[in-house]
Design an enzyme around this catalytic site. Structure first.
Site, mmCIF file in Angstrom:
data_model
loop_
_atom_site.group_PDB
_atom_site.id
_atom_site.type_symbol
_atom_site.label_atom_id
_atom_site.label_comp_id
_atom_site.label_asym_id
_atom_site.label_seq_id
_atom_site.Cartn_x
_atom_site.Cartn_y
_atom_site.Cartn_z
ATOM 1 N N HIS A 190 51.892 -8.998 20.543
ATOM 2 C CA HIS A 190 50.575 -8.821 20.693
ATOM 3 C C HIS A 190 49.696 -9.840 20.127
ATOM 4 O O HIS A 190 49.817 -10.408 18.958
ATOM 5 C CB HIS A 190 50.162 -7.585 19.834
ATOM 6 C CG HIS A 190 50.921 -6.253 20.335
ATOM 7 N ND1 HIS A 190 51.991 -5.803 19.537
ATOM 8 C CD2 HIS A 190 50.891 -5.409 21.439
ATOM 9 C CE1 HIS A 190 52.646 -4.568 20.446
ATOM 10 N NE2 HIS A 190 51.705 -4.593 21.440
ATOM 11 N N HIS A 212 46.725 -7.229 12.980
ATOM 12 C CA HIS A 212 45.464 -6.579 13.765
ATOM 13 C C HIS A 212 44.476 -6.304 12.829
ATOM 14 O O HIS A 212 43.257 -6.041 13.257
ATOM 15 C CB HIS A 212 45.864 -5.329 14.527
ATOM 16 C CG HIS A 212 46.913 -5.744 15.620
ATOM 17 N ND1 HIS A 212 46.828 -6.717 16.717
ATOM 18 C CD2 HIS A 212 48.197 -5.057 16.034
ATOM 19 C CE1 HIS A 212 47.808 -6.791 17.313
ATOM 20 N NE2 HIS A 212 48.656 -5.922 16.977
ATOM 21 N N ASP A 268 54.415 -12.662 17.673
ATOM 22 C CA ASP A 268 54.395 -11.167 17.967
ATOM 23 C C ASP A 268 53.889 -11.080 19.501
ATOM 24 O O ASP A 268 53.400 -11.898 20.071
ATOM 25 C CB ASP A 268 53.425 -10.437 17.195
ATOM 26 C CG ASP A 268 53.387 -8.986 17.022
ATOM 27 O OD1 ASP A 268 54.191 -8.388 16.461
ATOM 28 O OD2 ASP A 268 52.890 -8.319 18.159
ATOM 29 N N ASP A 324 58.403 -7.702 18.613
ATOM 30 C CA ASP A 324 58.159 -6.902 19.986
ATOM 31 C C ASP A 324 58.160 -7.641 20.951
ATOM 32 O O ASP A 324 58.104 -7.159 22.218
ATOM 33 C CB ASP A 324 57.173 -6.053 19.509
ATOM 34 C CG ASP A 324 55.967 -6.898 18.833
ATOM 35 O OD1 ASP A 324 55.878 -7.769 18.840
ATOM 36 O OD2 ASP A 324 55.077 -6.031 18.533
#
Ligand code: ZN
Length: 317
Positions: A175, A136, A173, A254
């Site tokens: 995200h 990120h 991931d 995740d």
């Protein structure tokens, strides 16, 4: 050869964003415990993650961002010495303590050292058990538990310092890897393929990205078989056509069904399968060269099991 490296450093454990934060030091213990129990630490070559030289972080970040993070590291020490709690927040979810800057330099340093070792032929591939994670972190700012974009720095390092012409970034991931996209979108030397829950934090990647970005947004509660279909249909043909000379993995775990930070339904077998697919592309085009770096994964037990499945597949055991 066929050797798998395992890069980590105790400094990565000292970065701590406060009690109850899911991106916690115990994540690295959970990984190490599970690799030990699965006897995988015997088959990997353990190496210490060096500190990245801050100048190299500018391969992916603005000079101002690197200087600002270094400045925060100083601010944290002064704040703690003045009796504060020793935490400075960069965004509502992301903080630095007095060890965070060193941990971030180790995390980026791990990915670059792994790149060096893989390019030198000392290792076929490597997994970096590091934190803070990176995907990120944008060109000019920290966000979402990330300070420096480890994979973007290492991808640029492989291009600029090792003279590669094409590298791929794979991000599984839960995200969207918005920071990696921010840094690498439009760089024709890079192909990035990602699958992530959408709509979901950071609410990007849904549409209109650059031609070198293959984004697969999937709704909550999507399970392994559907994700494997999408990967076969959309990732693998693009990766084959691109013929990467090296592959970087933003390895977040995740999307595991036991992980409460996301709502996808992957299990250990899916991580093994994904790793095998990436490995097959790497063996065909890239002499097997893969550098994988830890991103998310917050259910400690599922994280340990998933990393074990990933490392087992990387090491072919
Ligand atoms: Zn994540």
């Amino acid at each position: 050869m066929h050797k798998t490296g395992y890069f980590t450093h105790p400094d990565c454990r000292l970065h701590d964003m406060g009690r109850g934060h899911p991106e916690c030091p115990q994540r690295l213990d959970a990984i190490e415990d599970r690799l030990l129990a699965a006897r995988l630490l015997d088959v990997v070559e353990r190496r210490e993650a060096p500190l990245a030289s801050p100048e190299l972080l500018e391969l992916a970040h603005d000079r101002m961002h690197v200087a600002a993070m270094r400045g925060v590291a100083q601010e944290v020490r002064e704040e703690e010495d003045a009796g504060g709690d020793g935490l400075v927040f960069l965004d509502p979810d992301t903080a630095m303590n007095r060890h965070s800057w060193n941990a971030a330099l180790r995390a980026a340093g791990a990915a670059m050292a792994a790149t060096d070792a893989v390019m030198a032929g000392e290792l076929e591939n490597a997994f970096c058990a590091v934190r803070p994670p990176g995907h990120h972190a944008c060109r000019d700012r920290a966000m979402g538990f990330c300070i420096i974009n480890n994979v973007a720095v290492a991808a640029r390092y492989a291009l600029e310092r090792h003279g590669l012409q094409r590298v791929a970034v794979v991000d599984f991931d839960v995200h969207h890897g918005n920071g990696t996209e921010d840094i690498l979108a439009g760089d024709a030397r890079v192909l990035m393929v990602g699958i992530f829950q959408h709509p979901f934090y950071p609410y990007s990647g849904g549409n209109g990205s650059a031609p070198n970005m293959v984004n697969l947004p999937v709704p909550a509660y999507t399970k392994g078989p559907a994700i494997r279909d999408l990967v076969e249909k959309h990732w693998l043909p693009r990766l084959e056509d691109f013929r990467p000379e090296m592959i970087f993995i933003s390895a977040g775990f995740d999307a595991h069904r036991e992980d409460d930070l996301g709502q996808l339904g992957l299990v250990e077998d899916d991580y093994a399968w994904l790793t095998q697919q990436i490995k097959a592309v790497a063996r065909r085009h890239a002499k097997g060269r893969i550098v994988s770096s830890l991103e998310g994964g917050y259910n400690l037990d599922a994280l340990g099991r998933s990393v074990a499945a990933h490392v087992r597949a990387l090491a072919d055991v």
